[in-house]
Design a protein around this motif. Sequence first.
Motif, PDB file in Angstrom:
ATOM      1  N   CYS A  53      25.929 -64.974 -11.800  1.00 15.03           N
ATOM      2  CA  CYS A  53      26.196 -66.173 -12.600  1.00 15.03           C
ATOM      3  C   CYS A  53      26.988 -65.839 -13.855  1.00 15.03           C
ATOM      4  O   CYS A  53      27.820 -66.638 -14.312  1.00 15.03           O
ATOM      5  N   ARG A  54      26.755 -64.652 -14.405  1.00 13.73           N
ATOM      6  CA  ARG A  54      27.405 -64.248 -15.651  1.00 13.73           C
ATOM      7  C   ARG A  54      28.785 -63.638 -15.433  1.00 13.73           C
ATOM      8  O   ARG A  54      29.459 -63.290 -16.393  1.00 13.73           O
ATOM      9  N   GLY A  55      29.186 -63.480 -14.158  1.00 13.64           N
ATOM     10  CA  GLY A  55      30.532 -63.009 -13.888  1.00 13.64           C
ATOM     11  C   GLY A  55      30.642 -61.686 -13.183  1.00 13.64           C
ATOM     12  O   GLY A  55      31.754 -61.213 -12.911  1.00 13.64           O
ATOM     13  N   PHE A  56      29.517 -61.034 -12.846  1.00  8.83           N
ATOM     14  CA  PHE A  56      29.580 -59.775 -12.098  1.00  8.83           C
ATOM     15  C   PHE A  56      30.142 -60.052 -10.707  1.00  8.83           C
ATOM     16  O   PHE A  56      29.784 -61.033 -10.063  1.00  8.83           O
ATOM     17  N   MET A  57      31.038 -59.177 -10.239  1.00 14.93           N
ATOM     18  CA  MET A  57      31.699 -59.355  -8.945  1.00 14.93           C
ATOM     19  C   MET A  57      32.391 -60.721  -8.875  1.00 14.93           C
ATOM     20  O   MET A  57      32.271 -61.441  -7.882  1.00 14.93           O
ATOM     21  N   ALA A  58      33.078 -61.067  -9.928  1.00 14.09           N
ATOM     22  CA  ALA A  58      33.734 -62.378  -9.997  1.00 14.09           C
ATOM     23  C   ALA A  58      34.669 -62.580  -8.809  1.00 14.09           C
ATOM     24  O   ALA A  58      35.345 -61.665  -8.361  1.00 14.09           O
ATOM     25  N   GLY A  59      34.666 -63.810  -8.301  1.00  7.17           N
ATOM     26  CA  GLY A  59      35.510 -64.137  -7.159  1.00  7.17           C
ATOM     27  C   GLY A  59      35.713 -65.634  -7.074  1.00  7.17           C
ATOM     28  O   GLY A  59      35.611 -66.349  -8.081  1.00  7.17           O
ATOM     29  N   SER A  60      35.975 -66.116  -5.875  1.00  8.10           N
ATOM     30  CA  SER A  60      36.221 -67.543  -5.701  1.00  8.10           C
ATOM     31  C   SER A  60      34.945 -68.334  -5.979  1.00  8.10           C
ATOM     32  O   SER A  60      33.836 -67.884  -5.711  1.00  8.10           O
ATOM     33  N   LEU A  61      35.124 -69.510  -6.530  1.00  4.43           N
ATOM     34  CA  LEU A  61      34.023 -70.400  -6.880  1.00  4.43           C
ATOM     35  C   LEU A  61      34.177 -71.712  -6.120  1.00  4.43           C
ATOM     36  O   LEU A  61      35.293 -72.081  -5.742  1.00  4.43           O
ATOM     37  N   PRO A  62      33.100 -72.446  -5.881  1.00  2.00           N
ATOM     38  CA  PRO A  62      31.724 -72.172  -6.285  1.00  2.00           C
ATOM     39  C   PRO A  62      31.097 -71.046  -5.473  1.00  2.00           C
ATOM     40  O   PRO A  62      31.601 -70.660  -4.426  1.00  2.00           O
ATOM     41  N   ARG A  63      29.991 -70.566  -5.995  1.00  2.00           N
ATOM     42  CA  ARG A  63      29.255 -69.483  -5.356  1.00  2.00           C
ATOM     43  C   ARG A  63      27.764 -69.769  -5.469  1.00  2.00           C
ATOM     44  O   ARG A  63      27.303 -70.326  -6.456  1.00  2.00           O
ATOM     45  N   GLY A  64      26.999 -69.339  -4.455  1.00  4.07           N
ATOM     46  CA  GLY A  64      25.566 -69.584  -4.440  1.00  4.07           C
ATOM     47  C   GLY A  64      24.764 -68.399  -4.922  1.00  4.07           C
ATOM     48  O   GLY A  64      25.292 -67.324  -5.204  1.00  4.07           O
ATOM     49  N   ILE A  65      23.465 -68.601  -5.036  1.00  2.00           N
ATOM     50  CA  ILE A  65      22.527 -67.531  -5.383  1.00  2.00           C
ATOM     51  C   ILE A  65      21.527 -67.380  -4.245  1.00  2.00           C
ATOM     52  O   ILE A  65      21.375 -68.258  -3.401  1.00  2.00           O
TER      53      ILE A  65
END
Length: 314
Positions: A53-65
């Motif tokens: 959520c804080r940007g680690f492994m940033a990539g295409s959004l949206p992204r789930g948890i």
Amino acid sequence: MSPTTATVVRFHGYGEPSAVLREERAEIADPPPGRIRVRVTAAGLNPADWELCRGFMAGSLPRGIGYDVAGTVDAVGGGVEDVEVGDLVFGTADFVGQPSAGVAEFAILTSWYPVPEGLDPAEAAVLPMAVQTAIWTLDALGLEAGNTLLVNGAGAMVGFAAVQIALRRGARVIATAGPAFADELVKLGAQVTPYGEGLAERVRDLAGGPVDLVFDAPPPKPGSIAELITLVEEPSRVMTISNHDEARSLGARVNLDHITAPASTSTFLPRYAALAAEGAFRIPIARAYPLAEWRDAVQLSVSGHPHGKVVLLP
């Protein structure tokens, strides 16, 4: 097969989890080749979710948890022959290749294994991240039978898993932990000492001198790596899963830098699930919430002191 619409929890921008996560309806596509889709029974939350959520492994959004999942197979992608629709499995959600993950009514899995008879799906769901991180890090450390290993942060779930796995490998384990799990860790076979001032001296007293290796598992605490280095013959014998910057600056190691060819989860997750079904291994569950109460679940997990895994039950 056909896409299905489901409730998901995901983020469209980076920031603190409580600020960026939202619940919405989204389409969960048919599984691509080599993947399956499950109707989620349980999803485990991990500290890694909050770093995403804080940007680690940033990539295409949206992204789930939600990396850890158990559920019933709903659809099977091309080339998959080891499961059928209706099978109960646990495994890991695809949080990179599509815009949702395990905290949802349906999820695409990248790896999966049968839930053994007698094992509650929630107890299966919390295994993957903790067990694989512990095993891959112990492998990278070079742990051998007869070594004396300090697990710093054995009350964190990766640390709790590492204690059990190291003991099964024939190591002598000293663990630092708070009161929530101290007694259980002692029953497992570890020597346990509390956190706080004088930790290094207490560990040396228990070990009768330096320890061979240190597995550092808790959230980062300034100065902790420097103290741990005093317990070993050289800094490289300390490996952290969380305190990256301090470790690198002092010559200790970060697990992500050294897990280059990790053992396939197929070589150990089914075995540890079987042990869990027998009551011979476990990852404690702090609390399970219905999916509608995901904000409370996130708050407890993000607190850093949930005293076990936090689970969501769609």
